[in-house]
Every structure is written in C-alpha cells, then in structure tokens.
Motif scaffolding. Structure first.
Motif, PDB file in Angstrom:
ATOM      1  N   ALA A 106      51.968  32.777  11.770  1.00  0.00           N
ATOM      2  CA  ALA A 106      53.244  32.897  10.908  1.00  0.00           C
ATOM      3  C   ALA A 106      53.341  31.643   9.991  1.00  0.00           C
ATOM      4  O   ALA A 106      54.010  31.747   8.764  1.00  0.00           O
ATOM      5  CB  ALA A 106      54.579  33.298  11.794  1.00  0.00           C
ATOM      6  N   ILE A 107      53.086  30.410  10.208  1.00  0.00           N
ATOM      7  CA  ILE A 107      53.289  29.251   9.405  1.00  0.00           C
ATOM      8  C   ILE A 107      52.457  29.334   8.052  1.00  0.00           C
ATOM      9  O   ILE A 107      51.057  29.491   8.075  1.00  0.00           O
ATOM     10  CB  ILE A 107      52.714  28.152  10.266  1.00  0.00           C
ATOM     11  CG1 ILE A 107      53.635  27.692  11.260  1.00  0.00           C
ATOM     12  CG2 ILE A 107      52.868  26.718   9.136  1.00  0.00           C
ATOM     13  CD1 ILE A 107      53.376  26.583  12.375  1.00  0.00           C
ATOM     14  N   GLN A 108      53.355  29.334   7.003  1.00  0.00           N
ATOM     15  CA  GLN A 108      52.638  29.530   5.559  1.00  0.00           C
ATOM     16  C   GLN A 108      51.918  28.362   5.183  1.00  0.00           C
ATOM     17  O   GLN A 108      51.080  28.277   4.361  1.00  0.00           O
ATOM     18  CB  GLN A 108      53.665  29.903   4.668  1.00  0.00           C
ATOM     19  CG  GLN A 108      54.342  31.297   5.158  1.00  0.00           C
ATOM     20  CD  GLN A 108      53.709  32.244   4.738  1.00  0.00           C
ATOM     21  OE1 GLN A 108      52.814  32.791   3.629  1.00  0.00           O
ATOM     22  NE2 GLN A 108      53.311  33.332   5.723  1.00  0.00           N
ATOM     23  N   GLY A 109      52.463  26.932   5.575  1.00  0.00           N
ATOM     24  CA  GLY A 109      51.928  25.892   5.275  1.00  0.00           C
ATOM     25  C   GLY A 109      52.910  24.651   5.524  1.00  0.00           C
ATOM     26  O   GLY A 109      53.736  25.035   6.252  1.00  0.00           O
ATOM     27  N   VAL A 164      56.408  21.813   8.433  1.00  0.00           N
ATOM     28  CA  VAL A 164      55.976  23.364   8.347  1.00  0.00           C
ATOM     29  C   VAL A 164      57.224  24.295   7.856  1.00  0.00           C
ATOM     30  O   VAL A 164      58.084  23.981   8.107  1.00  0.00           O
ATOM     31  CB  VAL A 164      55.173  23.953   9.605  1.00  0.00           C
ATOM     32  CG1 VAL A 164      54.074  22.760   9.823  1.00  0.00           C
ATOM     33  CG2 VAL A 164      56.156  24.061  10.685  1.00  0.00           C
ATOM     34  N   TYR A 165      56.542  25.247   7.213  1.00  0.00           N
ATOM     35  CA  TYR A 165      57.528  26.464   6.902  1.00  0.00           C
ATOM     36  C   TYR A 165      56.927  27.623   7.088  1.00  0.00           C
ATOM     37  O   TYR A 165      55.563  27.791   7.175  1.00  0.00           O
ATOM     38  CB  TYR A 165      57.944  26.379   5.381  1.00  0.00           C
ATOM     39  CG  TYR A 165      56.863  27.001   4.415  1.00  0.00           C
ATOM     40  CD1 TYR A 165      57.112  28.252   3.761  1.00  0.00           C
ATOM     41  CD2 TYR A 165      55.833  26.236   3.985  1.00  0.00           C
ATOM     42  CE1 TYR A 165      56.030  28.623   2.966  1.00  0.00           C
ATOM     43  CE2 TYR A 165      54.846  26.758   3.118  1.00  0.00           C
ATOM     44  CZ  TYR A 165      55.059  27.968   2.613  1.00  0.00           C
ATOM     45  OH  TYR A 165      54.156  28.506   1.711  1.00  0.00           O
ATOM     46  N   ARG A 182      46.569  24.877  10.568  1.00  0.00           N
ATOM     47  CA  ARG A 182      46.152  25.230  11.912  1.00  0.00           C
ATOM     48  C   ARG A 182      44.455  24.519  12.028  1.00  0.00           C
ATOM     49  O   ARG A 182      44.265  24.413  13.391  1.00  0.00           O
ATOM     50  CB  ARG A 182      45.768  26.856  11.879  1.00  0.00           C
ATOM     51  CG  ARG A 182      47.001  27.492  12.097  1.00  0.00           C
ATOM     52  CD  ARG A 182      46.976  29.090  11.802  1.00  0.00           C
ATOM     53  NE  ARG A 182      46.875  29.358  10.567  1.00  0.00           N
ATOM     54  CZ  ARG A 182      47.795  29.623   9.590  1.00  0.00           C
ATOM     55  NH1 ARG A 182      48.945  29.541  10.168  1.00  0.00           N
ATOM     56  NH2 ARG A 182      47.419  30.183   8.305  1.00  0.00           N
ATOM     57  N   LYS A 183      43.962  24.249  10.969  1.00  0.00           N
ATOM     58  CA  LYS A 183      42.683  23.395  11.339  1.00  0.00           C
ATOM     59  C   LYS A 183      43.160  22.069  12.083  1.00  0.00           C
ATOM     60  O   LYS A 183      42.526  21.609  13.068  1.00  0.00           O
ATOM     61  CB  LYS A 183      42.239  22.982  10.146  1.00  0.00           C
ATOM     62  CG  LYS A 183      40.641  22.542  10.260  1.00  0.00           C
ATOM     63  CD  LYS A 183      40.132  22.300   9.002  1.00  0.00           C
ATOM     64  CE  LYS A 183      38.725  21.423   9.338  1.00  0.00           C
ATOM     65  NZ  LYS A 183      37.934  21.304   7.949  1.00  0.00           N
TER      66      LYS A 183
END
Length: 415
Positions: A187-190, A145-146, A178-179
């Motif tokens: 805060a995690i973009q993807g 994750v980023y 998040r799903k």
C-alpha cells in the motif's frame, strides 16, 4: 574528587543533555558533580524515539494548529492532544507559539534549528569515537512514507521545503521503499529518504556509556532533589533534599523541570512547557525495519533497536502533574496496522511516557548568564537526543570563554 563540595560546576539534570555536558566539561579539566532525583537517563532520555533527526529543521507547529484545535481537545487518541482541563494553563504558551509563527520569528527558528542540526551528526561522531562506542549509532538514513495518492502533493511540498533549507533528501518510489524494507506493505506509494540521518540502537545505553566515560573523568553522580538555589558573590549555592552544595558555576539541564530553578537563580520566568511523548516497545520485532520509518498520514515513527521495534511520536499537552494515559501508547500499535505485509506483534509490549521540554519558539536555551555563574541548556523539545552532543560542545565553549557564532538565537534574554 572525593568531596562534592569541591565541585567547580554542578550540573542539574542527568538526562542526555546534562550527562553529555558533564563529560565535555570534565574533559576540559573542570570538577563536575551531576545532581538528579532519578538515576541517569531515566527521564525523557530513556524513552525517546532513538532517531537522529537532523532533517527536522522546522518548528513543532504551524498555523494549521488553529484548525486542529477542536480535534486536539476532543480526540484523546489523536497524534496531537491538548487536555481540555489543562487549556487555561497552556493558553499563554500557545499564544506565544502562534506569535512565533510570524515570518521573521519563524525564519529565526528555522535558522536556529538548522544550526544545531547541521552540527549534530558530526558532534555525535566525535563524541562516540572518543568513547570507542561508534557501534551505538547507525548512520543509515531514515524514511518518510505515504500510502494514499492524495498525499503525494503534501510529500512533494515537504521535499521542496527541505531542499530549500539544504536538507539532503531523495524521493523513493514504492518499489524502492520495499526493496530497502521488504516487510513494508504494498500500500505504500513511495517516500522521502534522508541519507544524513540515523538511529541509536538503545538511547538508554547511550546515556549509560556517557555516564561511564564521565565517571572515568572524575564526574560524580548524586541522586538528590534540588529544592532551591541562589547566586552568591563567589558562585552558586544549591539547596537539595540532602543539604547544601556550592560551586563556582551551575548548569541547568533538567529538561521540562528547568523553569523553577532558572527563575530562582536568574529571576527570569521562562515559558517552558512539556510535550508529553509516548512510546510502545515491541520486543519481538527487532528485524522488521533496517532504519527508522515515519508515516506521513499516521504521524508516528518506528525505530529498530536492539530491544525491539519502538513506536513513538504522539504528543500530548497536559503538564507535568497529570497521570499518563497509556492508551495513547497502545494507540501506536493500532496505527501500525496496514503498514506491513503482516501486522506487528504486541506480545509483551511495554508502554512509556516522558516529558519533552518545549519552548514556544521551538528553540532551546543555551546560554551563560549571571556573570557566567549560571549556564543553561534545556528546551530541546523532541530533539534532545539529536542535539545533545553539539549542545555539549557549545556549553564547553561557553565555559572556556570562547565565542559561539550562533548563540544569539538561543539566549535567555529573548524571553
């Protein structure tokens, strides 16, 4: 086998590599004795991250390590740390590492890691199935994750490099992340999802089940320190702190401690060093994640296990003798802050440090030398758990006199 002096093969090292090889060789009809100063699985195999890291097909470093060297020397809590007092001893190893980043050698390393990793999942499936222990491995993928938008380009570059090497990888949006893992922060973009990976529920239990299966095949496990060894006309003689053992063959699989015995038996000085790896086990966080999650920016991994959530990934170059700096393990908890909707609990957390065996080209040595009397299986750096089962299959082929097509990439003679 009541008498260990009747062994066909002595395996030196009772970590995940040595034990997996011992089981494989016993199933091929060999009488096997395993020697280790510690109980099986109590070295680096005890505390690894538990991630079946088939996606990690690139060397442990790239040329950016030159830019990071000042920070490595000055920041005791950095993700990659070089103890400045160890620098004189480590410098020749680092020079070799840099030389191996030249294009031809770099591509050789990638080819070698790919060959091992591409066979790793299937080998583990076969091994666990044969023991009736498939429950120990969750084949549910892993996630990188980023958090910050400026890191998207770096993530895209990772995805492109992975796809070029045939690694299965999918981009997930922040919502998709998040799903799948609802407790992760907004805060995690993807991130990147690697479907052909997995994680072990307890690496130490994996070693224990391998030991049980090996004992059922007649393998003996003895706690002895190997002091010296020599190749003789009829086989190999090993001097231990409890006497002398002789066998037709010896397999050196004692991880970061393998160089001395290799030199004694083969006359070859192997440039083996250790990545000192730390983890922090959080016993009250079993339900936080469904699979292993790595942070691109923070450079550490979190793996759900039966005993809690294991935070791991920090690397330190300080040799085998300096005491552990457990503040590096506790730093992992500080790094986790902000990755979840609610911070992780460090109540009753336990820190750990172990020695990962690393060679400067990031490839292990898997070989048969000294007219077949000496077998070698060490130097798997942080991929020992991932590559243990496939390494055991290859060692079995070597002992049986079969051809291993990729073996030229892992030979001792490259040093």
């Amino acid at each position: 086998m009541a008498d260990p002096k009747q062994a066909d093969i002595v395996v030196v090292g009772a970590g995940i590599i040595g034990v997996a090889c011992a089981l494989q060789l016993a199933r091929q009809g060999r009488r096997v004795v395993v020697l280790d100063l510690q109980a099986p699985g109590m070295g680096a195999s005890y505390g690894n991250a538990g991630h079946l890291a088939t996606e990690q097909v690139f060397p442990i470093a790239d040329l950016s390590i030159l830019k990071r060297l000042p920070a490595m020397l000055l920041d005791p809590m950095g993700p990659l740390r070089l103890d400045w007092t160890y620098l004189p001893r480590a410098l020749p190893w680092f020079i070799r590492l840099l030389l191996n980043l030249r294009p031809a050698r770099y591509q050789r390393t990638v080819a070698g890691l790919r060959a091992l990793n591409e066979g790793s999942l299937g080998a583990w499936q076969r091994l666990l199935q044969s023991m009736g222990q498939t429950r120990l491995l969750r084949e549910d993928g892993s996630l990188l994750v980023y958090e910050r938008a400026e890191f998207r380009a770096a993530l895209d570059a990772v995805q492109q490099r992975m796809r070029q090497q045939g690694v299965a990888v999918d981009f997930w949006s922040g919502d998709a992340v998040r799903k799948a893992a609802p407790q992760l922060s907004d805060a995690i973009q993807g991130g990147l999802f690697f479907p052909a990976t997995g994680h072990f529920l307890d690496p130490y239990t994996v070693v224990g089940e391998l030991v049980n299966a090996a004992k059922a095949e007649g393998v003996q496990f003895l706690q002895q320190r190997v002091l010296d060894g020599r190749v003789e006309g009829s086989g190999v003689s090993l001097t231990t702190d409890q006497g002398v053992l002789t066998a037709q063959q010896v397999l050196i699989a004692c991880g970061a401690h393998s160089a001395k015995l290799t030199a004694a038996l083969t006359g070859k000085q192997v440039p083996l060093d250790t990545e000192r790896g730390y983890h922090l086990m959080l016993p009250h966080e079993q339900q936080r994640l469904p699979f292993a999650v790595t942070s691109l920016e923070r450079k550490f991994i979190m793996t759900p296990m039966t005993g809690g959530l294991r935070l791991a990934g920090t690397v330190e170059f300080a040799g085998l003798d300096r005491p552990a700096n457990m503040q590096r393990a506790w730093q992992l908890h500080r790094l986790s802050k902000g990755l979840f909707r609610h911070d992780l609990s460090d109540s009753e957390a336990t820190p750990w440090m172990g020695f990962r065996p690393s060679l400067p080209d990031s490839l292990p040595i898997i070989d048969r030398v000294c007219e077949g009397k000496v077998l070698l299986a060490f130097g798997h750096q942080h991929l020992g758990l991932t590559q243990a089962a496939v390494t055991a299959e290859w060692v079995g082929q070597l002992v049986a006199g079969e051809q291993v097509p990729q073996l030229h990439l892992y030979r001792l003679e490259r040093f």
